[in-house]
Design a protein around this motif. Structure first.
Motif, mmCIF file in Angstrom:
data_model
loop_
_atom_site.group_PDB
_atom_site.id
_atom_site.type_symbol
_atom_site.label_atom_id
_atom_site.label_comp_id
_atom_site.label_asym_id
_atom_site.label_seq_id
_atom_site.Cartn_x
_atom_site.Cartn_y
_atom_site.Cartn_z
ATOM 1 N N THR A 1 -77.297 -17.038 -40.047
ATOM 2 C CA THR A 1 -76.575 -17.145 -41.305
ATOM 3 C C THR A 1 -76.614 -15.820 -42.053
ATOM 4 O O THR A 1 -75.599 -15.361 -42.601
ATOM 5 N N LYS A 2 -77.765 -15.186 -42.076
ATOM 6 C CA LYS A 2 -77.890 -13.886 -42.736
ATOM 7 C C LYS A 2 -76.966 -12.866 -42.096
ATOM 8 O O LYS A 2 -76.299 -12.087 -42.784
ATOM 9 N N ALA A 3 -76.930 -12.850 -40.771
ATOM 10 C CA ALA A 3 -76.090 -11.886 -40.066
ATOM 11 C C ALA A 3 -74.613 -12.121 -40.375
ATOM 12 O O ALA A 3 -73.853 -11.174 -40.591
ATOM 13 N N LEU A 4 -74.214 -13.377 -40.420
ATOM 14 C CA LEU A 4 -72.806 -13.696 -40.656
ATOM 15 C C LEU A 4 -72.391 -13.432 -42.101
ATOM 16 O O LEU A 4 -71.342 -12.846 -42.361
ATOM 17 N N PHE A 5 -73.211 -13.853 -43.039
ATOM 18 C CA PHE A 5 -72.819 -13.742 -44.440
ATOM 19 C C PHE A 5 -73.082 -12.355 -45.018
ATOM 20 O O PHE A 5 -72.765 -12.103 -46.176
ATOM 21 N N ALA A 6 -73.611 -11.469 -44.189
ATOM 22 C CA ALA A 6 -73.660 -10.061 -44.572
ATOM 23 C C ALA A 6 -72.287 -9.416 -44.419
ATOM 24 O O ALA A 6 -72.044 -8.334 -44.956
ATOM 25 N N SER A 7 -71.411 -10.093 -43.680
ATOM 26 C CA SER A 7 -70.054 -9.575 -43.474
ATOM 27 C C SER A 7 -69.113 -10.109 -44.554
ATOM 28 O O SER A 7 -69.153 -11.304 -44.883
ATOM 29 N N PRO A 8 -68.240 -9.271 -45.094
ATOM 30 C CA PRO A 8 -67.260 -9.754 -46.071
ATOM 31 C C PRO A 8 -66.355 -10.841 -45.500
ATOM 32 O O PRO A 8 -65.838 -11.671 -46.247
ATOM 33 N N ARG A 9 -66.209 -10.856 -44.186
ATOM 34 C CA ARG A 9 -65.342 -11.851 -43.551
ATOM 35 C C ARG A 9 -65.822 -13.275 -43.819
ATOM 36 O O ARG A 9 -65.027 -14.207 -43.913
ATOM 37 N N ALA A 10 -67.139 -13.461 -43.947
ATOM 38 C CA ALA A 10 -67.689 -14.804 -44.132
ATOM 39 C C ALA A 10 -67.134 -15.475 -45.377
ATOM 40 O O ALA A 10 -66.879 -16.683 -45.391
ATOM 41 N N LYS A 11 -66.942 -14.700 -46.441
ATOM 42 C CA LYS A 11 -66.462 -15.285 -47.687
ATOM 43 C C LYS A 11 -64.951 -15.492 -47.693
ATOM 44 O O LYS A 11 -64.416 -16.129 -48.599
ATOM 45 N N GLN A 12 -64.279 -14.971 -46.673
ATOM 46 C CA GLN A 12 -62.846 -15.224 -46.526
ATOM 47 C C GLN A 12 -62.586 -16.556 -45.839
ATOM 48 O O GLN A 12 -61.473 -17.069 -45.858
ATOM 49 N N VAL A 13 -63.625 -17.114 -45.219
ATOM 50 C CA VAL A 13 -63.515 -18.407 -44.545
ATOM 51 C C VAL A 13 -63.865 -19.501 -45.551
ATOM 52 O O VAL A 13 -64.947 -19.474 -46.145
ATOM 53 N N PRO A 14 -62.982 -20.466 -45.784
ATOM 54 C CA PRO A 14 -63.259 -21.524 -46.761
ATOM 55 C C PRO A 14 -64.559 -22.271 -46.446
ATOM 56 O O PRO A 14 -64.893 -22.490 -45.278
ATOM 57 N N SER A 15 -65.265 -22.648 -47.503
ATOM 58 C CA SER A 15 -66.552 -23.328 -47.310
ATOM 59 C C SER A 15 -66.410 -24.608 -46.504
ATOM 60 O O SER A 15 -67.312 -24.983 -45.745
ATOM 61 N N ALA A 16 -65.267 -25.279 -46.632
ATOM 62 C CA ALA A 16 -65.057 -26.527 -45.887
ATOM 63 C C ALA A 16 -65.126 -26.301 -44.385
ATOM 64 O O ALA A 16 -65.583 -27.181 -43.635
ATOM 65 N N LEU A 17 -64.665 -25.134 -43.921
ATOM 66 C CA LEU A 17 -64.694 -24.853 -42.483
ATOM 67 C C LEU A 17 -66.116 -24.629 -41.986
ATOM 68 O O LEU A 17 -66.428 -24.932 -40.831
ATOM 69 N N TRP A 18 -66.990 -24.085 -42.837
ATOM 70 C CA TRP A 18 -68.389 -23.898 -42.444
ATOM 71 C C TRP A 18 -69.119 -25.235 -42.323
ATOM 72 O O TRP A 18 -69.968 -25.413 -41.445
ATOM 73 N N ILE A 19 -68.781 -26.155 -43.214
ATOM 74 C CA ILE A 19 -69.505 -27.428 -43.253
ATOM 75 C C ILE A 19 -68.944 -28.447 -42.266
ATOM 76 O O ILE A 19 -69.666 -29.328 -41.779
ATOM 77 N N ALA A 20 -67.658 -28.344 -41.936
ATOM 78 C CA ALA A 20 -67.003 -29.362 -41.116
ATOM 79 C C ALA A 20 -67.703 -29.644 -39.785
ATOM 80 O O ALA A 20 -67.857 -30.820 -39.412
ATOM 81 N N PRO A 21 -68.162 -28.636 -39.044
ATOM 82 C CA PRO A 21 -68.838 -28.959 -37.780
ATOM 83 C C PRO A 21 -70.115 -29.772 -37.976
ATOM 84 O O PRO A 21 -70.413 -30.666 -37.170
ATOM 85 N N VAL A 22 -70.851 -29.458 -39.034
ATOM 86 C CA VAL A 22 -72.101 -30.188 -39.282
ATOM 87 C C VAL A 22 -71.808 -31.638 -39.646
ATOM 88 O O VAL A 22 -72.462 -32.569 -39.142
ATOM 89 N N LEU A 23 -70.830 -31.858 -40.503
ATOM 90 C CA LEU A 23 -70.463 -33.227 -40.876
ATOM 91 C C LEU A 23 -69.970 -34.014 -39.663
ATOM 92 O O LEU A 23 -70.296 -35.198 -39.500
ATOM 93 N N ALA A 24 -69.192 -33.355 -38.804
ATOM 94 C CA ALA A 24 -68.700 -34.029 -37.605
ATOM 95 C C ALA A 24 -69.849 -34.361 -36.659
ATOM 96 O O ALA A 24 -69.880 -35.442 -36.045
ATOM 97 N N ALA A 25 -70.807 -33.458 -36.539
ATOM 98 C CA ALA A 25 -71.967 -33.712 -35.677
ATOM 99 C C ALA A 25 -72.785 -34.883 -36.201
ATOM 100 O O ALA A 25 -73.253 -35.734 -35.428
ATOM 101 N N MET A 26 -72.957 -34.961 -37.517
ATOM 102 C CA MET A 26 -73.703 -36.072 -38.095
ATOM 103 C C MET A 26 -72.970 -37.397 -37.881
ATOM 104 O O MET A 26 -73.591 -38.432 -37.603
#
Length: 278
Positions: free
Chosen positions: A82-107
């Motif tokens: 997470t640290k490695a990814l969110f150190a990149s400006p690209r991470a904040k260009q991705v909507p938060s819903a897309l980050w959470i969606a895989p976890v919700l689907a897995a649950m």
């Protein structure tokens, strides 16, 4: 990657998909580390969803990931990936819903049993793997990139891998073969642990459908990351070869661990395809 903690997770991803070591050479060096970190994160989420046998433990792990990814944009994250990814400006260009969606689907799929037929199995698996594909395509190609091809490839490649774990997962609630296929070939759950003509026929039939689906998914003119393209092409070659083999289960295992000149060609084709979209 120079960071040892991050490299540990990258190595876990490469242990599952050894062909991606060759693919690394076809990824632009300027963006390679962050793209590799995303692939390793994907593998961590998949491991949390499938690699923990106790549903309560898996749910707790996934809940941790939900909290981690929902707060990472503000905090920068706690996990090395997470640290490695969110150190990149690209991470904040991705909507938060897309980050959470895989976890919700897995649950949501933790308590799923064996699917009734192949179509239902694909639909059930697409929740998690389609969400991972959407996250990856947003990172590689932008939030407006189409994801149908990537979602199908991710889902079907997972089902090829799941089939290779047939003997290990024979006692789990969610079997790698749908119920209709077991019934058609007269197989009980207990008979999945041992080789038999019926089991071979069932595996061949499953692989043939997976190969057809992968062939169609890869033919769509839509963006696929280099890693997704390699995964899909490897899964297709594996499914095709194993579906025709005298011992399909053994061939499935042999092909999944195999790398060589054909892998390099697949990686080059995948990188060329990805390059068309950005």
């Amino acid at each position: 990657m120079s960071d040892g903690a991050t490299q540990n997770f990258v190595d876990k991803w490469l242990a599952v998909q050894p062909q991606q070591r060759i693919a690394l050479g076809f990824v632009d060096e300027a963006s390679r580390d962050e793209r590799v970190a995303l692939a390793a994160l994907e593998q961590e989420l998949i491991s949390s969803a499938y690699g923990i046998r106790e549903p309560q433990v898996a749910a707790a792990k996934l809940q941790w990931w939900a909290e981690e990814l929902s707060g990472a944009a503000a905090s920068g994250g706690r996990h090395p990936l997470t640290k490695a990814l969110f150190a990149s400006p690209r991470a904040k260009q991705v909507p938060s819903a897309l980050w959470i969606a895989p976890v919700l689907a897995a649950m949501a799929q933790l308590e799923q049993g064996t699917s009734s037929d192949f179509a239902a199995q694909v639909a059930a698996s697409r929740g998690l793997h389609g969400a991972l594909a959407a996250l990856e395509n947003a990172w590689w190609f932008g939030v407006d990139a189409p994801v149908e091809s990537a979602a199908r490839v991710a889902t079907l490649a997972h089902l090829v891998f799941a089939l290779s774990r047939l003997e290990l997962d024979a006692e789990r609630e969610r079997l790698p073969l749908p119920m209709s296929r077991l019934a058609r070939h007269g197989l009980s759950r207990g008979q999945l642990k041992a080789d038999s003509p019926a089991r071979r026929d069932a595996i061949r039939a499953q692989l043939a459908e997976l190969a057809q689906g992968l062939r169609e998914a890869l033919s769509l003119a839509e963006p696929l990351s280099t890693f997704r393209g390699v995964e899909g092409r490897t899964a297709l070659a594996t499914a095709k070869s194993a579906s025709r083999a005298a011992e399909p289960f053994a061939e499935l295992h042999r092909r999944q661990a195999r790398t060589g000149p054909a892998t390099a060609i697949r990686a080059w084709l995948a990188a060329r395809h990805a390059g068309r979209f950005g």
